[in-house]
Motif scaffolding. Sequence first.
Motif, PDB file in Angstrom:
ATOM      1  N   ASP A  42      36.207 -26.170  24.785  1.00 47.21           N
ATOM      2  CA  ASP A  42      36.187 -26.235  23.523  1.00 47.21           C
ATOM      3  C   ASP A  42      34.984 -26.366  22.857  1.00 47.21           C
ATOM      4  O   ASP A  42      34.512 -26.028  21.849  1.00 47.21           O
ATOM      5  CB  ASP A  42      36.858 -27.563  22.998  1.00 47.21           C
ATOM      6  N   VAL A  43      33.849 -26.658  23.852  1.00 43.08           N
ATOM      7  CA  VAL A  43      32.595 -26.835  23.377  1.00 43.08           C
ATOM      8  C   VAL A  43      31.742 -26.533  24.499  1.00 43.08           C
ATOM      9  O   VAL A  43      31.847 -26.593  25.510  1.00 43.08           O
ATOM     10  CB  VAL A  43      32.285 -28.390  23.094  1.00 43.08           C
ATOM     11  N   PRO A  44      30.514 -25.384  24.039  1.00 44.35           N
ATOM     12  CA  PRO A  44      29.728 -25.073  25.213  1.00 44.35           C
ATOM     13  C   PRO A  44      29.045 -25.951  25.659  1.00 44.35           C
ATOM     14  O   PRO A  44      28.480 -27.093  24.765  1.00 44.35           O
ATOM     15  CB  PRO A  44      29.089 -23.907  24.476  1.00 44.35           C
ATOM     16  N   PHE A  45      28.378 -26.054  26.892  1.00 47.75           N
ATOM     17  CA  PHE A  45      27.390 -26.961  27.384  1.00 47.75           C
ATOM     18  C   PHE A  45      25.989 -26.746  26.749  1.00 47.75           C
ATOM     19  O   PHE A  45      25.331 -25.724  27.154  1.00 47.75           O
ATOM     20  CB  PHE A  45      27.391 -26.834  28.722  1.00 47.75           C
ATOM     21  N   VAL A  46      25.497 -27.679  25.907  1.00 48.58           N
ATOM     22  CA  VAL A  46      23.998 -27.606  25.551  1.00 48.58           C
ATOM     23  C   VAL A  46      23.772 -29.082  25.663  1.00 48.58           C
ATOM     24  O   VAL A  46      24.225 -30.147  25.199  1.00 48.58           O
ATOM     25  CB  VAL A  46      24.192 -27.506  23.897  1.00 48.58           C
ATOM     26  N   PRO A  47      23.019 -29.400  26.694  1.00 44.99           N
ATOM     27  CA  PRO A  47      22.276 -30.709  26.689  1.00 44.99           C
ATOM     28  C   PRO A  47      21.716 -31.524  25.926  1.00 44.99           C
ATOM     29  O   PRO A  47      20.867 -30.734  25.115  1.00 44.99           O
ATOM     30  CB  PRO A  47      21.204 -30.627  28.121  1.00 44.99           C
ATOM     31  N   THR A  48      21.873 -32.855  25.801  1.00 44.52           N
ATOM     32  CA  THR A  48      21.346 -33.817  24.722  1.00 44.52           C
ATOM     33  C   THR A  48      19.827 -34.008  25.337  1.00 44.52           C
ATOM     34  O   THR A  48      19.687 -34.263  26.210  1.00 44.52           O
ATOM     35  CB  THR A  48      22.230 -34.802  24.571  1.00 44.52           C
ATOM     36  N   PRO A  49      19.022 -33.938  24.411  1.00 44.65           N
ATOM     37  CA  PRO A  49      17.594 -34.196  24.650  1.00 44.65           C
ATOM     38  C   PRO A  49      17.362 -35.705  24.938  1.00 44.65           C
ATOM     39  O   PRO A  49      17.969 -36.498  24.592  1.00 44.65           O
ATOM     40  CB  PRO A  49      16.664 -33.718  23.617  1.00 44.65           C
ATOM     41  N   GLN A  50      16.507 -35.940  26.100  1.00 45.61           N
ATOM     42  CA  GLN A  50      16.361 -37.302  26.572  1.00 45.61           C
ATOM     43  C   GLN A  50      15.897 -38.088  25.418  1.00 45.61           C
ATOM     44  O   GLN A  50      16.625 -39.249  25.421  1.00 45.61           O
ATOM     45  CB  GLN A  50      15.277 -37.393  27.904  1.00 45.61           C
ATOM     46  N   PRO A  51      15.033 -37.934  24.463  1.00 47.49           N
ATOM     47  CA  PRO A  51      14.748 -38.983  23.686  1.00 47.49           C
ATOM     48  C   PRO A  51      16.021 -39.339  23.016  1.00 47.49           C
ATOM     49  O   PRO A  51      16.238 -40.515  22.230  1.00 47.49           O
ATOM     50  CB  PRO A  51      13.868 -38.290  22.786  1.00 47.49           C
ATOM     51  N   VAL A  52      16.919 -38.480  22.497  1.00 50.26           N
ATOM     52  CA  VAL A  52      18.144 -38.567  21.723  1.00 50.26           C
ATOM     53  C   VAL A  52      19.166 -39.560  22.368  1.00 50.26           C
ATOM     54  O   VAL A  52      19.909 -40.345  21.964  1.00 50.26           O
ATOM     55  CB  VAL A  52      18.739 -37.276  21.374  1.00 50.26           C
ATOM     56  N   VAL A  53      19.177 -39.119  23.786  1.00 50.47           N
ATOM     57  CA  VAL A  53      20.040 -39.924  24.676  1.00 50.47           C
ATOM     58  C   VAL A  53      19.457 -41.415  24.643  1.00 50.47           C
ATOM     59  O   VAL A  53      20.381 -42.282  24.482  1.00 50.47           O
ATOM     60  CB  VAL A  53      19.871 -39.324  26.170  1.00 50.47           C
ATOM     61  N   GLU A 174      28.478 -45.791   9.972  1.00 53.47           N
ATOM     62  CA  GLU A 174      27.681 -47.077   9.537  1.00 53.47           C
ATOM     63  C   GLU A 174      26.014 -46.739   9.479  1.00 53.47           C
ATOM     64  O   GLU A 174      25.481 -47.648   8.815  1.00 53.47           O
ATOM     65  CB  GLU A 174      27.987 -48.184  10.450  1.00 53.47           C
ATOM     66  N   ARG A 175      25.870 -46.222  10.483  1.00 59.55           N
ATOM     67  CA  ARG A 175      24.197 -45.621  10.514  1.00 59.55           C
ATOM     68  C   ARG A 175      24.043 -44.142  10.964  1.00 59.55           C
ATOM     69  O   ARG A 175      24.685 -43.694  11.623  1.00 59.55           O
ATOM     70  CB  ARG A 175      23.521 -46.424  11.780  1.00 59.55           C
ATOM     71  N   VAL A 176      23.105 -43.796  10.506  1.00 60.22           N
ATOM     72  CA  VAL A 176      22.705 -42.362  10.723  1.00 60.22           C
ATOM     73  C   VAL A 176      21.123 -42.185  10.860  1.00 60.22           C
ATOM     74  O   VAL A 176      20.343 -42.850  10.151  1.00 60.22           O
ATOM     75  CB  VAL A 176      23.085 -41.295   9.532  1.00 60.22           C
ATOM     76  N   GLU A 177      20.666 -41.788  12.107  1.00 53.91           N
ATOM     77  CA  GLU A 177      19.297 -41.631  12.388  1.00 53.91           C
ATOM     78  C   GLU A 177      18.870 -40.320  12.744  1.00 53.91           C
ATOM     79  O   GLU A 177      19.856 -39.476  13.232  1.00 53.91           O
ATOM     80  CB  GLU A 177      19.023 -42.822  13.499  1.00 53.91           C
ATOM     81  N   GLU A 178      17.554 -40.074  12.584  1.00 50.13           N
ATOM     82  CA  GLU A 178      17.039 -38.700  13.114  1.00 50.13           C
ATOM     83  C   GLU A 178      16.098 -38.912  14.125  1.00 50.13           C
ATOM     84  O   GLU A 178      15.039 -39.759  13.921  1.00 50.13           O
ATOM     85  CB  GLU A 178      16.273 -37.979  11.862  1.00 50.13           C
ATOM     86  N   VAL A 179      16.182 -38.241  15.221  1.00 54.17           N
ATOM     87  CA  VAL A 179      15.401 -38.141  16.415  1.00 54.17           C
ATOM     88  C   VAL A 179      15.059 -36.726  16.875  1.00 54.17           C
ATOM     89  O   VAL A 179      15.775 -35.921  17.080  1.00 54.17           O
ATOM     90  CB  VAL A 179      15.763 -38.946  17.439  1.00 54.17           C
ATOM     91  N   ASP A 180      13.801 -36.642  16.484  1.00 52.00           N
ATOM     92  CA  ASP A 180      13.142 -35.241  16.905  1.00 52.00           C
ATOM     93  C   ASP A 180      14.061 -34.129  16.344  1.00 52.00           C
ATOM     94  O   ASP A 180      14.383 -33.175  16.934  1.00 52.00           O
ATOM     95  CB  ASP A 180      13.113 -34.852  18.518  1.00 52.00           C
ATOM     96  N   GLY A 181      14.262 -34.294  15.048  1.00 47.56           N
ATOM     97  CA  GLY A 181      15.251 -33.305  14.381  1.00 47.56           C
ATOM     98  C   GLY A 181      16.500 -33.309  14.685  1.00 47.56           C
ATOM     99  O   GLY A 181      17.176 -32.314  14.055  1.00 47.56           O
ATOM    100  N   ARG A 182      17.160 -34.133  15.318  1.00 48.71           N
ATOM    101  CA  ARG A 182      18.477 -34.291  15.748  1.00 48.71           C
ATOM    102  C   ARG A 182      19.001 -35.460  14.980  1.00 48.71           C
ATOM    103  O   ARG A 182      18.538 -36.581  14.987  1.00 48.71           O
ATOM    104  CB  ARG A 182      18.608 -34.319  17.152  1.00 48.71           C
ATOM    105  N   THR A 183      20.198 -35.515  14.496  1.00 50.15           N
ATOM    106  CA  THR A 183      21.236 -36.419  13.912  1.00 50.15           C
ATOM    107  C   THR A 183      22.043 -37.097  14.839  1.00 50.15           C
ATOM    108  O   THR A 183      22.670 -36.616  15.482  1.00 50.15           O
ATOM    109  CB  THR A 183      21.725 -35.988  12.794  1.00 50.15           C
ATOM    110  N   ILE A 184      21.894 -38.580  14.715  1.00 50.20           N
ATOM    111  CA  ILE A 184      22.661 -39.375  15.506  1.00 50.20           C
ATOM    112  C   ILE A 184      23.745 -40.309  14.465  1.00 50.20           C
ATOM    113  O   ILE A 184      22.951 -40.743  13.470  1.00 50.20           O
ATOM    114  CB  ILE A 184      21.916 -40.242  16.366  1.00 50.20           C
ATOM    115  N   TYR A 185      24.962 -40.457  14.981  1.00 44.25           N
ATOM    116  CA  TYR A 185      25.832 -41.094  13.891  1.00 44.25           C
ATOM    117  C   TYR A 185      26.231 -42.308  14.780  1.00 44.25           C
ATOM    118  O   TYR A 185      26.735 -42.042  15.914  1.00 44.25           O
ATOM    119  CB  TYR A 185      27.167 -40.165  13.473  1.00 44.25           C
ATOM    120  N   TYR A 186      26.493 -43.415  14.010  1.00 46.60           N
ATOM    121  CA  TYR A 186      26.915 -44.597  14.685  1.00 46.60           C
ATOM    122  C   TYR A 186      28.346 -45.035  13.944  1.00 46.60           C
ATOM    123  O   TYR A 186      28.144 -45.468  12.768  1.00 46.60           O
ATOM    124  CB  TYR A 186      25.781 -45.453  14.899  1.00 46.60           C
ATOM    125  N   TRP A 187      29.142 -45.604  14.777  1.00 45.36           N
ATOM    126  CA  TRP A 187      30.447 -46.327  14.161  1.00 45.36           C
ATOM    127  C   TRP A 187      30.677 -47.477  15.288  1.00 45.36           C
ATOM    128  O   TRP A 187      30.333 -47.576  16.284  1.00 45.36           O
ATOM    129  CB  TRP A 187      31.558 -45.286  13.928  1.00 45.36           C
TER     130      TRP A 187
END
Length: 209
Positions: A42-53, A174-187
């Motif tokens: 369903d989704v191609p493999f694209v690794p998450t950058p370590q700072p985002v992890v 509940e929260r949205v953050e940007e890390v190195d131009g990547r968006t992270i969502y939290y619930w």
Amino acid sequence: MRYPHRIEHPPGLAGLLSRLALLLLLAGAAVAQAWSQSPRLDVPFVPTPQPVVDRMLDLAKVQPDDLIYDLGSGDGRIVITAAKRYGARGVGIDLDPQRIREARENAREAGVEGKVQFINGDLFKTDLSKASVVTLYLLNSVNRDLRPQLWKQLKVGTRVVSHAFDMGDEWPPERVEEVDGRTIYYWTITEANKRAARRSAAAGGRAGR
């Protein structure tokens, strides 16, 4: 009667050509079978950058007693990082057997194979109820199809963190953050989510689909 333009094959060449044609036919059939049996991702493999992890795990406030389920776990870096950095346990689920093999090898090299496991399977058919943290890097459409399952199976208070893709208007983060131009969502899973899942089940539908 000899036809003037007929080509005569040397003795044995016809048999050799027949065997070669048969081998090519069998090889083609084997390739076709392997192709038909390979998983449709369903989704191609694209690794998450370590700072985002790292920030995803920080947002989830991962602790040693947490059990993290990473859906679409790829090379395993999220649960491996959680095990190394926080001492947490982790389960990675991925449909691609190649990624599972890679993740297991990465866990072995990181020395955390006793804390993590990787399952080759369909996340929509997986029981997620034991998770205290769920991480995702999928697609908007996959997240929204998965949302009813998260609401139904996860305990109240379970933290959900997604890289790049949200869960739609019916479940604002509940929260949205940007890390190195990547968006992270939290619930976090709430009792309201559980009630919505129960209403959907009673109505015979899929909540928020």
